[in-house]
Design an enzyme around this catalytic site. Structure first.
Site, mmCIF file in Angstrom:
data_model
loop_
_atom_site.group_PDB
_atom_site.id
_atom_site.type_symbol
_atom_site.label_atom_id
_atom_site.label_comp_id
_atom_site.label_asym_id
_atom_site.label_seq_id
_atom_site.Cartn_x
_atom_site.Cartn_y
_atom_site.Cartn_z
ATOM 1 N N THR A 1 -109.935 70.581 -86.260
ATOM 2 C CA THR A 1 -109.765 69.167 -86.576
ATOM 3 C C THR A 1 -109.787 68.944 -88.077
ATOM 4 O O THR A 1 -110.679 69.450 -88.764
ATOM 5 C CB THR A 1 -110.900 68.362 -85.925
ATOM 6 O OG1 THR A 1 -110.941 68.704 -84.550
ATOM 7 C CG2 THR A 1 -110.704 66.876 -86.098
ATOM 8 N N ASP B 1 -108.386 79.011 -82.153
ATOM 9 C CA ASP B 1 -108.645 77.733 -82.807
ATOM 10 C C ASP B 1 -109.736 77.925 -83.851
ATOM 11 O O ASP B 1 -110.835 78.377 -83.528
ATOM 12 C CB ASP B 1 -109.078 76.698 -81.767
ATOM 13 C CG ASP B 1 -109.037 75.279 -82.320
ATOM 14 O OD1 ASP B 1 -108.297 75.040 -83.292
ATOM 15 O OD2 ASP B 1 -109.734 74.409 -81.771
ATOM 16 N N HIS C 1 -115.117 67.787 -91.002
ATOM 17 C CA HIS C 1 -115.265 67.751 -89.544
ATOM 18 C C HIS C 1 -116.498 68.538 -89.095
ATOM 19 O O HIS C 1 -117.299 68.048 -88.293
ATOM 20 C CB HIS C 1 -114.007 68.303 -88.874
ATOM 21 C CG HIS C 1 -114.129 68.414 -87.382
ATOM 22 N ND1 HIS C 1 -114.180 67.315 -86.559
ATOM 23 C CD2 HIS C 1 -114.246 69.501 -86.573
ATOM 24 C CE1 HIS C 1 -114.303 67.719 -85.295
ATOM 25 N NE2 HIS C 1 -114.357 69.033 -85.276
ATOM 26 N N GLU D 1 -108.010 66.004 -81.042
ATOM 27 C CA GLU D 1 -108.354 66.645 -82.310
ATOM 28 C C GLU D 1 -107.067 66.799 -83.106
ATOM 29 O O GLU D 1 -106.109 67.430 -82.642
ATOM 30 C CB GLU D 1 -109.036 67.999 -82.082
ATOM 31 C CG GLU D 1 -110.428 67.828 -81.485
ATOM 32 C CD GLU D 1 -111.311 69.062 -81.581
ATOM 33 O OE1 GLU D 1 -110.781 70.184 -81.491
ATOM 34 O OE2 GLU D 1 -112.538 68.895 -81.741
ATOM 35 N N TYR E 1 -121.620 73.937 -74.533
ATOM 36 C CA TYR E 1 -121.207 74.745 -75.685
ATOM 37 C C TYR E 1 -122.236 75.765 -76.179
ATOM 38 O O TYR E 1 -121.893 76.685 -76.905
ATOM 39 C CB TYR E 1 -120.740 73.835 -76.833
ATOM 40 C CG TYR E 1 -121.808 73.369 -77.789
ATOM 41 C CD1 TYR E 1 -121.929 73.940 -79.066
ATOM 42 C CD2 TYR E 1 -122.693 72.356 -77.439
ATOM 43 C CE1 TYR E 1 -122.897 73.500 -79.948
ATOM 44 C CE2 TYR E 1 -123.664 71.922 -78.320
ATOM 45 C CZ TYR E 1 -123.767 72.505 -79.567
ATOM 46 O OH TYR E 1 -124.731 72.069 -80.442
ATOM 47 N N LYS F 1 -112.325 72.246 -73.712
ATOM 48 C CA LYS F 1 -111.158 72.408 -74.579
ATOM 49 C C LYS F 1 -109.944 72.949 -73.843
ATOM 50 O O LYS F 1 -108.810 72.702 -74.259
ATOM 51 C CB LYS F 1 -111.499 73.392 -75.706
ATOM 52 C CG LYS F 1 -112.672 72.978 -76.561
ATOM 53 C CD LYS F 1 -112.272 71.921 -77.557
ATOM 54 C CE LYS F 1 -113.420 71.662 -78.514
ATOM 55 N NZ LYS F 1 -113.029 70.741 -79.571
HETATM 56 CA CA CA Z 1 -110.078 72.234 -81.993
#
Ligand code: CA
Length: 409
Positions: A345, A122, A129, A195, A240, A249
């Site tokens: 996103t 990803d 974003h 997202e 995170y 996620k």
């Molecule tokens: Ca994402």
């Protein structure tokens, strides 16, 4: 374009599109191509000898995913597309002759995940974003980290939890830290979000140690799909640092059942966002490397009608797919057919083009109004998120269908 099914040039699945999917026929996953409200069963077509002139090994259509077909290469993808467009335009074709056997009602079909996904990456390629999240999660004055304009930032996601459109998503449990608390608590996420992303499907295997140059990267891409990378913002905020997203996620991502080929997207090519400062030579590219793809997100409360809460466009992304793939492999990392690489996103400049509820509600500070009089900040149990993507000009439409998922408790 004239065709004997009389499918409009402005249907999502017009003759200009011909996206690939896999549906269940007599319980067996079966490769197919969508045309209007119909699907062409590629296995049956192959068994009837319709593709004999194409020099594609018939066994690839007997597989339960598209991977084997994708691995036959770009010339085969193009040859099959050409054959189908010609055969759908000619009422004397073998395809027409066998239509009762090979055409299937798409609207009542059960679709499955069309590919075996070995790896999922990803990216984080929308500057709007990344800036919005930086403002909310870190420092409004320095929202973009110093590396962002130099590296197509990304992380390795989880392939096992990618599901096909229509699959219910269970609200994830996890650790969060309540406001002003010093110790975490465990329980269901209170900030489940979507997202809005597009993902590309890798079409060609590379060897460990080899890199894909940016100039050749598009030849390694089979096609694209519309992709919801579900996120749990409260879990994300606590977990995170320092290695990035993990359980916030990997509980689910939802892909549409259809993969639109790069050939179908060719008329919708457009310029990318200007990159400043200049990127390093291995990321420099020539020509138009982005695509004009309209994106929409609906939120549908249980028992209620839809509200379109976001309208964005794939062309807003800062790092294009060729740069993403070149960067991904520049260190010698190998990629495989069926790998999924998502854009991150996709937000635009306007508030109504933000691609997540985190941004639409600005971190939960603003209400997002719905048609039924309700409001949302994040997704409640029973809410369905539907994402649509399509390209359209004066002569044709090429649609991606929908990524649909309901959050359940
Ligand atoms: Ca994402």
């Amino acid at each position: 374009m004239q065709n004997w099914l009389n499918v409009s040039d402005f249907h999502d699945f017009s003759i200009h599109n011909l996206p690939y999917g896999v549906f269940k026929r007599d319980g067996k996953p079966t490769p197919c191509v969508a045309i209007g409200d119909w699907m062409i069963d590629l296995r049956k077509s192959s068994e009837l000898g319709l593709f004999n002139g194409l020099s594609i090994d018939a066994s690839v259509f007997n597989a339960t995913t598209l991977n084997d077909f994708i691995a036959t290469g770009k010339a085969s993808w193009s040859a099959l597309r050409q054959y189908l467009q010609t055969a759908l335009s000619d009422s004397n074709s073998d395809l027409h002759k066998h239509r009762d056997t090979i055409l299937v009602d798409r609207l009542n079909a059960t679709m499955v995940l069309p590919i075996h996904i070995g790896d999922y990456t990803d990216f984080y390629s929308s500057i709007e974003h990344a800036t919005n999240v930086g403002k909310m999660f870190r420092d409004p004055a320095n929202a973009l980290l110093p590396n962002w304009r130099h590296i197509p930032v990304g992380y390795h996601g989880r392939a096992s939890s990618i599901v096909v459109s229509g699959t219910d998503i269970k609200r994830p449990n996890g650790q969060t830290i309540p406001p002003d608390a010093t110790q975490p608590v465990f329980g269901p996420s209170k900030r489940v979000d979507f997202e809005l992303e597009m993902a590309f499907i890798v079409g060609r295997q590379t060897e460990l140690g080899s890199a894909i140059p940016v100039s050749q990267a598009e030849d390694h891409i089979f096609g694209m799909t519309v992709f919801n990378d579900w996120s749990a913002r409260d879990i994300q905020k606590w977990e995170y640092v320092p290695l990035g997203p993990f359980l916030a996620k990997n509980f689910a991502s939802t892909m549409a059942p259809w993969i639109v080929t790069m050939e179908a997207l060719e008329p919708f090519r457009c310029a990318s966002v200007k990159q400043e400062p200049a990127v390093l030579p291995y990321l420099q590219y020539e020509g138009d490397k982005n695509f004009d793809i309209s994106l929409e997100v609906d939120l549908i409360p249980e028992g209620s009608g839809p509200t379109t809460i976001s309208k964005s466009n794939f062309k807003y992304i800062y790092w294009n797919m060729a740069q993403q793939l070149a960067h991904h492999t520049v260190n010698g990392c190998n990629v495989n057919v069926g790998d999924v690489m998502a854009s991150g996103t996709i937000s635009g400049k306007d508030e109504n083009s933000y691609g997540s509820m985190l941004e639409l509600s600005w971190g939960g500070k603003k209400d997002i109004p719905l048609q039924n009089g309700d409001t949302r900040k994040f997704i409640l149990d029973g809410d369905t998120i539907t994402m649509r993507a399509f390209c359209q000009d004066e002569t044709r439409r090429v649609g991606f269908g929908e990524s649909v998922g309901k959050i359940v408790g």
